[in-house]
Design a protein around this motif. Structure first.
Motif, PDB file in Angstrom:
ATOM      1  N   LEU A   1       0.843  -1.193   0.000  1.00  0.00           N
ATOM      2  CA  LEU A   1       0.000   0.000   0.000  1.00  0.00           C
ATOM      3  C   LEU A   1       0.880   1.245   0.000  1.00  0.00           C
ATOM      4  CD1 LEU A   1      -2.694  -1.239   2.540  1.00  0.00           C
ATOM      5  CD2 LEU A   1      -2.961  -0.961   0.072  1.00  0.00           C
ATOM      6  N   ASP A   2       1.623   1.417  -1.094  1.00  0.00           N
ATOM      7  CA  ASP A   2       2.594   2.503  -1.165  1.00  0.00           C
ATOM      8  C   ASP A   2       1.941   3.879  -1.039  1.00  0.00           C
ATOM      9  OD1 ASP A   2       4.657   0.688  -1.518  1.00  0.00           O
ATOM     10  OD2 ASP A   2       4.436   0.677  -3.700  1.00  0.00           O
ATOM     11  N   THR A   3       0.725   4.032  -1.563  1.00  0.00           N
ATOM     12  CA  THR A   3       0.075   5.345  -1.528  1.00  0.00           C
ATOM     13  C   THR A   3      -0.446   5.686  -0.134  1.00  0.00           C
ATOM     14  OG1 THR A   3      -2.073   4.393  -2.151  1.00  0.00           O
ATOM     15  CG2 THR A   3      -0.629   5.152  -3.932  1.00  0.00           C
ATOM     16  N   VAL A   4      -0.558   4.686   0.717  1.00  0.00           N
ATOM     17  CA  VAL A   4      -1.151   4.888   2.043  1.00  0.00           C
ATOM     18  C   VAL A   4      -0.085   4.994   3.127  1.00  0.00           C
ATOM     19  CG1 VAL A   4      -2.715   3.887   3.761  1.00  0.00           C
ATOM     20  CG2 VAL A   4      -3.233   3.690   1.316  1.00  0.00           C
TER      21      VAL A   4
ATOM     22  N   THR B   1     -12.974  -0.360  -2.747  1.00  0.00           N
ATOM     23  CA  THR B   1     -11.872   0.527  -3.109  1.00  0.00           C
ATOM     24  C   THR B   1     -11.297   1.309  -1.937  1.00  0.00           C
ATOM     25  OG1 THR B   1     -13.388   2.352  -3.654  1.00  0.00           O
ATOM     26  CG2 THR B   1     -12.808   0.834  -5.436  1.00  0.00           C
ATOM     27  N   SER B   2     -11.958   1.263  -0.775  1.00  0.00           N
ATOM     28  CA  SER B   2     -11.560   2.140   0.329  1.00  0.00           C
ATOM     29  C   SER B   2     -11.447   1.394   1.649  1.00  0.00           C
ATOM     30  CB  SER B   2     -12.562   3.290   0.488  1.00  0.00           C
ATOM     31  OG  SER B   2     -12.702   4.007  -0.716  1.00  0.00           O
ATOM     32  N   LEU B   3     -10.551   1.898   2.499  1.00  0.00           N
ATOM     33  CA  LEU B   3     -10.316   1.326   3.816  1.00  0.00           C
ATOM     34  C   LEU B   3     -10.638   2.348   4.901  1.00  0.00           C
ATOM     35  CD1 LEU B   3      -6.846  -0.256   3.027  1.00  0.00           C
ATOM     36  CD2 LEU B   3      -8.902  -1.571   3.567  1.00  0.00           C
ATOM     37  N   LEU B   4     -11.111   1.846   6.041  1.00  0.00           N
ATOM     38  CA  LEU B   4     -11.285   2.676   7.227  1.00  0.00           C
ATOM     39  C   LEU B   4      -9.951   2.725   7.964  1.00  0.00           C
ATOM     40  CD1 LEU B   4     -13.622   4.133   8.810  1.00  0.00           C
ATOM     41  CD2 LEU B   4     -13.647   2.121  10.291  1.00  0.00           C
ATOM     42  N   ALA B   5      -9.575   3.897   8.451  1.00  0.00           N
ATOM     43  CA  ALA B   5      -8.295   4.062   9.139  1.00  0.00           C
ATOM     44  C   ALA B   5      -8.453   5.048  10.285  1.00  0.00           C
ATOM     45  CB  ALA B   5      -7.230   4.564   8.162  1.00  0.00           C
TER      46      ALA B   5
ATOM     47  N   ALA C   1      -6.169   3.009  -4.058  1.00  0.00           N
ATOM     48  CA  ALA C   1      -5.384   3.277  -5.261  1.00  0.00           C
ATOM     49  C   ALA C   1      -4.649   4.615  -5.200  1.00  0.00           C
ATOM     50  CB  ALA C   1      -6.290   3.226  -6.491  1.00  0.00           C
ATOM     51  N   SER C   2      -5.332   5.659  -4.705  1.00  0.00           N
ATOM     52  CA  SER C   2      -4.758   7.003  -4.764  1.00  0.00           C
ATOM     53  C   SER C   2      -4.169   7.483  -3.446  1.00  0.00           C
ATOM     54  CB  SER C   2      -5.828   8.001  -5.211  1.00  0.00           C
ATOM     55  OG  SER C   2      -6.829   8.129  -4.201  1.00  0.00           O
ATOM     56  N   GLY C   3      -4.579   6.884  -2.346  1.00  0.00           N
ATOM     57  CA  GLY C   3      -4.148   7.360  -1.042  1.00  0.00           C
ATOM     58  C   GLY C   3      -4.943   8.549  -0.536  1.00  0.00           C
ATOM     59  N   LYS C   4      -5.900   9.042  -1.316  1.00  0.00           N
ATOM     60  CA  LYS C   4      -6.742  10.149  -0.867  1.00  0.00           C
ATOM     61  C   LYS C   4      -7.553   9.731   0.354  1.00  0.00           C
ATOM     62  CE  LYS C   4      -7.409  12.566  -5.276  1.00  0.00           C
ATOM     63  NZ  LYS C   4      -8.425  13.035  -6.259  1.00  0.00           N
ATOM     64  N   ARG C   5      -7.799  10.669   1.222  1.00  0.00           N
ATOM     65  CA  ARG C   5      -8.540  10.344   2.439  1.00  0.00           C
ATOM     66  C   ARG C   5      -9.528  11.445   2.791  1.00  0.00           C
ATOM     67  NH1 ARG C   5      -3.346  10.258   6.185  1.00  0.00           N
ATOM     68  NH2 ARG C   5      -2.795   9.051   4.363  1.00  0.00           N
ATOM     69  N   ARG C   6     -10.547  11.040   3.502  1.00  0.00           N
ATOM     70  CA  ARG C   6     -11.539  11.993   4.008  1.00  0.00           C
ATOM     71  C   ARG C   6     -11.801  11.676   5.462  1.00  0.00           C
ATOM     72  NH1 ARG C   6     -17.239  12.115   4.596  1.00  0.00           N
ATOM     73  NH2 ARG C   6     -17.482  10.117   3.544  1.00  0.00           N
ATOM     74  N   GLU C   7     -11.676  12.676   6.317  1.00  0.00           N
ATOM     75  CA  GLU C   7     -11.915  12.456   7.743  1.00  0.00           C
ATOM     76  C   GLU C   7     -13.405  12.314   7.999  1.00  0.00           C
ATOM     77  OE1 GLU C   7     -11.253  15.154  11.574  1.00  0.00           O
ATOM     78  OE2 GLU C   7      -9.379  14.280  10.827  1.00  0.00           O
TER      79      GLU C   7
ATOM     80  N   ALA D   1     -18.447   7.334   1.373  1.00  0.00           N
ATOM     81  CA  ALA D   1     -17.872   7.488   0.038  1.00  0.00           C
ATOM     82  C   ALA D   1     -16.876   8.648   0.018  1.00  0.00           C
ATOM     83  CB  ALA D   1     -18.958   7.724  -0.989  1.00  0.00           C
ATOM     84  N   LEU D   2     -15.761   8.430  -0.670  1.00  0.00           N
ATOM     85  CA  LEU D   2     -14.719   9.444  -0.745  1.00  0.00           C
ATOM     86  C   LEU D   2     -15.000  10.402  -1.901  1.00  0.00           C
ATOM     87  CD1 LEU D   2     -11.928   9.919   0.687  1.00  0.00           C
ATOM     88  CD2 LEU D   2     -10.901   8.864  -1.320  1.00  0.00           C
ATOM     89  N   PRO D   3     -15.048  11.704  -1.670  1.00  0.00           N
ATOM     90  CA  PRO D   3     -15.267  12.666  -2.757  1.00  0.00           C
ATOM     91  C   PRO D   3     -14.152  12.568  -3.792  1.00  0.00           C
ATOM     92  CG  PRO D   3     -15.519  13.709  -0.622  1.00  0.00           C
ATOM     93  CD  PRO D   3     -14.935  12.360  -0.362  1.00  0.00           C
ATOM     94  N   SER D   4     -14.448  12.822  -5.034  1.00  0.00           N
ATOM     95  CA  SER D   4     -13.452  12.698  -6.091  1.00  0.00           C
ATOM     96  C   SER D   4     -12.607  13.944  -6.262  1.00  0.00           C
ATOM     97  CB  SER D   4     -14.151  12.404  -7.431  1.00  0.00           C
ATOM     98  OG  SER D   4     -15.077  13.443  -7.736  1.00  0.00           O
ATOM     99  N   ASP D   5     -12.976  15.050  -5.631  1.00  0.00           N
ATOM    100  CA  ASP D   5     -12.305  16.311  -5.908  1.00  0.00           C
ATOM    101  C   ASP D   5     -11.539  16.872  -4.720  1.00  0.00           C
ATOM    102  OD1 ASP D   5     -14.491  16.804  -4.367  1.00  0.00           O
ATOM    103  OD2 ASP D   5     -15.142  18.608  -5.444  1.00  0.00           O
ATOM    104  N   ARG D   6     -11.303  16.021  -3.690  1.00  0.00           N
ATOM    105  CA  ARG D   6     -10.581  16.548  -2.529  1.00  0.00           C
ATOM    106  C   ARG D   6      -9.859  15.437  -1.825  1.00  0.00           C
ATOM    107  NH1 ARG D   6     -15.160  17.634   2.053  1.00  0.00           N
ATOM    108  NH2 ARG D   6     -13.336  17.537   3.373  1.00  0.00           N
ATOM    109  N   ASN D   7      -8.812  15.782  -1.078  1.00  0.00           N
ATOM    110  CA  ASN D   7      -8.085  14.828  -0.261  1.00  0.00           C
ATOM    111  C   ASN D   7      -8.789  14.690   1.075  1.00  0.00           C
ATOM    112  OD1 ASN D   7      -5.838  13.871  -1.755  1.00  0.00           O
ATOM    113  ND2 ASN D   7      -4.903  15.911  -1.596  1.00  0.00           N
TER     114      ASN D   7
END
Length: 293
Positions: A208-211, A230-234, A250-256, A287-293
């Motif tokens: 999980l290089d992106t994470v 596609t997403s993990l809880l952390a 895949a991208s490492g993007k996250r949403r609190e 769900a993770l938004p597509s336009d923000r980290n």
């Protein structure tokens, strides 16, 4: 659920942390990595009266909806529960002049009772149950360990086609190891190591290089399990707060998702569990938004 030294808390619809158990000062309680039911309705723990021998242990089931507690007969290992009423019991016996150990895995579903074709030494998952079903109940994953407590491997069973696969050198990680589609597992290839993704169809491991983050630069990001395919809880424990987020694999993007004050000293917090079937059943809310980290 946040769990620690004899205490457990859950985030609920009330909008804050709720302490799940009222143990009292006369009891010593041991919560384990299999304590929280994957449906989020029950909490299981061992309770010992202070100053009494281990034989006085009580195995308690706490109904989180009603608050009712019932005492259960002691078992070698707590049972694992599937989404459709499946119950997996794991027992260990010793026999023969050398007291060799034997492991038995029995799956009960309604009136059907099946002994699974597995005899490896059961256990190990530092951050969740060592036996986990997929959210549709079709697949089961079992983590095994050698007697010297080194990583042994993971067995997966297709309960529909009775197909058994063995993956050596990995252990399960988290309380939501299975991706909802039943194709991937969250695992580690070293005890306590950073999680990787095991594709059970290809037998391949993906880092999980992106994470991954440098723990020297930022508080360690701990992965709890899959929210969707596609997403993990952390979560991370930083300062006086615990921050829970969703991370895109895949991208490492996250949403609190939420940030809460740590309910006990850091030394008394053991980790975070998720109710797998609840979290995956309502994954759209994470769900993770597509336009923000």
């Amino acid at each position: 659920m946040i769990w620690g030294t004899g205490r457990a808390w859950a985030w609920g619809s009330h909008g804050g942390l709720l302490e799940l158990t009222d143990i009292g000062d006369r009891r010593v309680v041991r919560l384990s990595s299999s304590s929280l039911d994957p449906n989020g309705t029950r909490l299981r723990f061992e309770r010992r009266v202070r100053d009494l021998a281990p034989q006085a242990d009580e195995h308690v089931e706490h109904d989180l909806l009603t608050g009712r507690q019932t005492t259960k007969a002691p078992r070698s290992h707590p049972p694992a529960y599937g989404p459709n009423g499946e119950v997996l019991d794991v027992t260990m016996t010793a026999s023969g002049p050398d007291h060799s150990t034997h492991w038995k895995y029995v799956l009960t579903h309604g009136r059907s009772v099946t002994e699974l074709p597995v005899d490896d030494r059961f256990s190990y998952n530092q951050t969740g149950p060592a036996a986990q079903f997929t959210s549709d109940g079709r697949h089961l994953a079992l983590s095994h360990q050698t007697p010297d407590r080194q990583i042994s491997g993971v067995t997966t069973i297709d309960l529909v086609h009775e197909k058994v696969e063995r993956f050596d050198g990995v252990e399960l990680v988290g309380s939501g190891c299975w991706s909802p589609d039943g194709s991937r597992l969250l695992v580690a290839s070293t005890p306590g190591g950073y999680p990787e993704v095991l594709d059970t169809r290809l037998g391949s491991l993906t880092h999980l290089d992106t994470v991954i983050e440098n723990p020297r630069d930022t508080p360690w990001l701990t992965l709890v399990g899959w929210i969707n395919d596609t997403s993990l809880l952390a979560y991370r424990d930083a300062g006086t707060r615990m921050h829970v987020s969703v991370v895109d694999v895949a991208s490492g993007k996250r949403r609190e998702l939420l940030s809460v004050a740590r309910p006990a000293p850091k030394s008394e917090i053991s980790g975070v569990f998720m109710a797998q079937y609840v979290a995956q059943g309502a994954s759209a809310s994470c769900a993770l938004p597509s336009d923000r980290n």
